[in-house]
Design a protein around this motif. Structure first.
Motif, PDB file in Angstrom:
ATOM      1  N   GLY A   1      -0.080   3.211   5.104  1.00  0.00           N
ATOM      2  CA  GLY A   1       0.423   2.219   4.169  1.00  0.00           C
ATOM      3  C   GLY A   1       1.856   1.893   4.517  1.00  0.00           C
ATOM      4  O   GLY A   1       2.327   2.157   5.614  1.00  0.00           O
TER       5      GLY A   1
ATOM      6  N   HIS B   1       2.345   4.995   0.216  1.00  0.00           N
ATOM      7  CA  HIS B   1       2.114   6.188   1.022  1.00  0.00           C
ATOM      8  C   HIS B   1       2.970   7.307   0.472  1.00  0.00           C
ATOM      9  O   HIS B   1       3.895   7.089  -0.302  1.00  0.00           O
ATOM     10  CB  HIS B   1       2.461   5.932   2.495  1.00  0.00           C
ATOM     11  CG  HIS B   1       3.931   6.021   2.781  1.00  0.00           C
ATOM     12  ND1 HIS B   1       4.839   5.137   2.245  1.00  0.00           N
ATOM     13  CD2 HIS B   1       4.649   6.885   3.523  1.00  0.00           C
ATOM     14  CE1 HIS B   1       6.059   5.466   2.652  1.00  0.00           C
ATOM     15  NE2 HIS B   1       5.967   6.512   3.426  1.00  0.00           N
TER      16      HIS B   1
ATOM     17  N   VAL C   1       0.867  -1.171   0.000  1.00  0.00           N
ATOM     18  CA  VAL C   1       0.000   0.000   0.000  1.00  0.00           C
ATOM     19  C   VAL C   1       0.905   1.222   0.000  1.00  0.00           C
ATOM     20  O   VAL C   1       1.701   1.412   0.921  1.00  0.00           O
ATOM     21  CB  VAL C   1      -0.920   0.014   1.241  1.00  0.00           C
ATOM     22  CG1 VAL C   1      -1.754   1.290   1.268  1.00  0.00           C
ATOM     23  CG2 VAL C   1      -1.820  -1.214   1.245  1.00  0.00           C
TER      24      VAL C   1
END
Length: 390
Positions: free
Chosen positions: A344, A223, A221
């Motif tokens: 994330g 960021h 994920v």
């Protein structure tokens, strides 16, 4: 020099020569980092405890005397980007080149006679994974130019200049930890850093000798520190310090947290931020004490406490990070928490060496069951800080 370093040197040397028509004057590397404990404390003048990863960004560099900067990355498609040094200014670049260009800008703003450079880069630090790929990029450029131009800067000074590049030129309000870790960490150690005065102590951190492992789980994920949420957390911390009449949240005494929270009254969001920072500073000191006393396994619950604080008070976790932590603990981990700025990125998992396969498979299965992209899992072993390698 290890086999991987030899490949790194040869790869960027060959790439540099192909791009610019001659070999570089040298090759440097700077690592990404894992933060063992101490999250969002660095911009509050607090304590942190990172260590360097073996994953590095490598740069082949030569000087120029014509006021031009040429930048190329093996990890980005396209030709070299050419910039004029006189035209470098904060906010003018929103691409990857802002990081190296920002370092050149910061050096020149500080009065250092950098007259240009040809640079070719390659990185093994996963971008957006909370492992400080941007700091590794900044520090490798700063160290190379410090060496080539014989600027005589100390490592902490390089870190400060790199932080300024990221804060002002790139526009990401990060603290000093990432750049200091990349510049100053030592192999086989974690770095206990006081971000107020940059005093530091290398703490031995040899997990393998104790039958332990530290896994990094990259959730994939992405960021971005330059996004608004990170900046809002920092602004909230600054508001809390101002309301308490303090220079920084570092100055809230450990025994005075309840009184400070009471003084903040109905400022609930600020209260949560203050509670995290003050208790996280205490967790760093607890981990240092446990490691120095040889009670390494006991740091596991402290890591897990840190995750709960980041999740519930600072609110920078995400479902994927929580899934890693919860699954790893259920599968037998000694402790786990998110690492890095949050939103994330990656989590770390402390485990007995014999349990790492079981934990890894459990996390992978949990991601598959949730319909998520498979995470990247690898062992984190404390590596060396930035250095010249060729």
């Amino acid at each position: 020099m290890g086999a991987q370093q030899v490949r790194d040197v040869l790869g960027v040397r060959d790439g540099f020569a192909e791009l610019y028509g001659a070999g570089p004057e040298g090759v440097w590397s700077a690592p990404g980092r894992v933060n063992l404990i101490g999250e969002h404390t660095d911009y509050n003048d607090g304590f942190v405890m990172p260590f360097a990863l073996p994953h590095t960004t490598v740069a082949a560099v030569s000087r120029r005397t014509d006021g031009r900067l040429r930048l190329h990355s093996a990890d980005v498609e396209g030709p070299a980007v050419e910039l004029g040094l006189e035209g470098l200014a904060p906010g003018t670049d929103r691409t990857w080149t802002a990081y190296p260009a920002g370092v050149v800008w910061a050096l020149r703003e500080a009065g250092h006679p950098v007259t240009g450079a040809d640079i070719h880069l390659a990185s093994a630090v996963p971008a957006g994974a909370g492992l400080s790929s941007s700091a590794a990029l900044e520090v490798v450029i700063a160290l190379a130019l410090d060496d080539l131009y014989e600027l005589g800067l100390q490592r902490w000074q390089l870190a400060r200049l790199c932080q300024r590049a990221e804060n002002v030129y790139v526009g990401a309000p990060t603290g000093i930890m990432d750049q200091t870790a990349s510049a100053c960490c030592a192999e086989g150690h974690a770095l206990f850093l006081d971000t107020r005065d940059l005093s530091q102590r290398q703490i031995p951190f040899d997990l393998a000798a104790e039958g332990l492992r530290l896994l990094v789980v990259d959730t994939r994920v992405q960021h971005a520190h330059s996004g608004g949420e990170y900046g809002r957390r920092r602004a909230g911390c600054e508001k809390g310090a101002a309301l308490l009449g303090l220079d920084a949240l570092r100055d809230v005494p450990q025994g005075g947290l309840d009184a400070a929270l009471a003084e903040l009254g109905d400022e609930e969001e600020v209260r949560r931020l203050v509670r995290h920072v003050v208790t996280e500073d205490a967790r760093v000191e607890r981990v240092v004490a446990l490691l120095e006393s040889g009670d390494t396994r006991a740091i596991g619950p402290v890591l897990t406490e840190g995750h709960a604080s980041l999740r519930d008070d600072f609110r920078v976790s995400c479902p994927e990070l929580d899934l890693v932590v919860d699954t790893a603990l259920t599968a037998g981990a000694l402790g786990a928490r998110m690492t890095g700025g949050g939103f994330g990125g990656s989590a770390i998992v402390l485990a007995e060496a014999a349990d790492t396969d079981t934990i890894t498979k459990a996390v992978e299965a949990a991601f598959a069951a949730a319909g998520l992209t498979a995470p990247r899992v690898f062992e984190a072993v404390p590596g060396a800080g930035a250095r010249r390698i060729g």
